[in-house]
Write an enzyme that holds these catalytic residues in place. Structure first.
Site, PDB file in Angstrom:
ATOM      1  CE  LYS A   1      -0.402   3.195   4.620  1.00  0.00           C
ATOM      2  NZ  LYS A   1      -0.073   3.361   6.126  1.00  0.00           N
TER       3      LYS A   1
ATOM      4  CG  HIS B   1      -5.811   2.032   5.090  1.00  0.00           C
ATOM      5  ND1 HIS B   1      -5.416   3.204   6.210  1.00  0.00           N
ATOM      6  CD2 HIS B   1      -4.897   1.204   5.192  1.00  0.00           C
ATOM      7  CE1 HIS B   1      -4.440   2.828   6.580  1.00  0.00           C
ATOM      8  NE2 HIS B   1      -3.917   1.699   5.986  1.00  0.00           N
TER       9      HIS B   1
ATOM     10  CD  GLU C   1      -2.858   5.722   6.732  1.00  0.00           C
ATOM     11  OE1 GLU C   1      -2.889   5.474   5.432  1.00  0.00           O
ATOM     12  OE2 GLU C   1      -2.067   5.165   7.642  1.00  0.00           O
TER      13      GLU C   1
ATOM     14  CB  SER D   1       4.791  -1.486  12.322  1.00  0.00           C
ATOM     15  OG  SER D   1       4.414  -0.260  12.196  1.00  0.00           O
TER      16      SER D   1
ATOM     17  N   GLY E   1       2.255   2.368  10.666  1.00  0.00           N
ATOM     18  CA  GLY E   1       3.103   3.530  10.737  1.00  0.00           C
ATOM     19  C   GLY E   1       3.847   4.101  11.891  1.00  0.00           C
TER      20      GLY E   1
ATOM     21  CD  GLU F   1      -3.742  -2.380   7.421  1.00  0.00           C
ATOM     22  OE1 GLU F   1      -2.683  -2.552   7.089  1.00  0.00           O
ATOM     23  OE2 GLU F   1      -4.637  -1.271   7.141  1.00  0.00           O
TER      24      GLU F   1
ATOM     25  CG  ASN G   1      -1.750   1.280   1.403  1.00  0.00           C
ATOM     26  OD1 ASN G   1      -1.884   2.114   0.544  1.00  0.00           O
ATOM     27  ND2 ASN G   1      -2.427   1.344   2.479  1.00  0.00           N
TER      28      ASN G   1
END
Ligand code: PGA
Length: 250
Positions: free
Chosen positions: A10, A99, A101, A213, A175, A169, A8
Site C-alpha cells: 500500500k 482493490h 481501497e 487481516s 486492516g 477480500e 501489498n
C-alpha cells in the site's frame, strides 16, 4: 498448485524502508531454505519504490514483483498515471486491480477495472483482480451476488487462465483485525471456483487468494481451506517476520 503469498505494501515506506524490507525478505528466503517449494512470493511496493525493489529481488530471481494499480490508457497526457507497459518495463509481472481501497476512495467501478485489466494483459502482466463484499452486504445476505457481479464486470475478454488471479477480500476484514472464518472463506472461494470453472476451460487452475487481516497466527487455518490458493497480505507484509511467518504456514 503452489500458493501465492503476495505482499501489498500500500502507501507505506521511505526508499530506505522499502530497500530494507525487500532485502529482509530476500535474506529470509535464503535462510528459510525450502519455503519457495511450497509457495511463490510476490512483493507489490508503491510505484515509486518498484525500481529499488526490482534491483534487490531480480538477482535472486525467485521473488516476484508487482504493482498496486495501473492506468487504463497506454501512454500519453495522463498526469499522475502509470501505464501497464511502464510496469512491465520496470520488471513487474503482476498488477493488483480493483482493490477495495481504490473502489471506495477513487470510485473505481468494475468497468474501469476491466479496462485496466485489458491493458495489463496486453502488456503481458498477470492481473490480481480484487472482489469482496462490505459488512452491510454480508448482513443483508447479498455477499455472493455482489462478488459475482464484481467478477463478471471486472474481467475483460482478454482474461484467461494464465493471466488472472482473483483475490477475495471482504471489505470489513481489511486492516481491521477481523478475519472471515475459514467456513465463510471456504463458502465464498468455492462459489468463486464454481463460477470460474463455468466460465473458463480449466478454471480450476486460476488462483483464488484470500485477503483481509491475514497474519502468521491465522494463516495456517485460512490457507488450508479448499480453493484458498494464497493470500494478499497488507499490514503483515510490512514486517519481514510476519510476512515470512505467513509464507511458512502455506
Ligand atoms: P490487510 O490488507 O492484510 O492489512 O487486512 C489486505 C489487503 O488490503 O490487501
Amino acid at each position: 498448485m503452489k500458493k501465492l503469498i503476495a505482499g501489498n505494501w500500500k502507501m507505506n515506506g521511505t526508499v530506505q524502508e522499502a530497500r530494507d524490507l525487500a532485502l529482509g525478505v530476500v535474506d529470509a528466503v535464503d535462510e528459510a531454505g525450502g519455503v519457495l517449494e511450497k509457495c511463490e512470493l510476490l512483493l507489490c511496493p508503491p510505484f515509486i519504490h518498484i525500481s529499488v525493489v526490482q534491483e534487490i529481488v531480480s538477482p535472486s530471481g525467485n521473488i516476484l514483483l508487482g504493482a498496486q494499480d495501473c492506468a487504463k490508457e497506454e501512454n500519453g497526457a495522463y498526469t499522475g498515471d502509470v501505464s501497464a507497459e511502464m510496469l512491465k518495463d520496470a520488471g513487474c509481472f503482476y498488477v493488483i486491480l480493483g482493490h477495495s481501497e481504490r473502489r471506495s476512495y477513487h470510485f473505481e467501478t468494475s468497468l474501469l477495472v476491466s479496462e485496466k485489466a485489458k491493458k495489463a494483459h496486453q502488456a503481458g502482466l498477470t492481473t490480481i483482480i480484487c472482489v469482496g463484499e462490505t459488512e452491510d452486504d454480508r448482513a443483508t445476505g447479498i455477499e455472493k451476488e455482489i462478488v459475482l457481479s464484481q467478477l463478471e464486470e471486472s474481467l475483460p475478454s482478454s482474461a484467461s487462465v494464465e493471466n488472472i488471479v482473483i483475490a477475495y477480500e471482504p471489505v470489513w476484514a481489511i486492516g481491521t483485525g477481523k478475519t472471515a472464518t475459514p467456513e465463510d472463506v471456504g463458502a465464498m472461494h468455492n462459489f468463486i471456483r464454481e463460477k470460474l470453472s463455468g466460465h473458463f476451460d480449466h478454471g480450476e487452475k486460476i488462483r483464488i487468494l484470500y485477503g483481509g487481516s491475514m497474519k502468521p497466527d491465522n494463516a495456517g487455518a485460512l490457507l488450508a481451506v479448499p480453493h484458498v490458493d494464497g493470500g494478499l497480505i497488507g499490514g503483515a507484509s510490512l514486517d519481514v517476520n510476519s510476512f515470512m511467518g505467513i509464507a511458512s504456514a502455506a
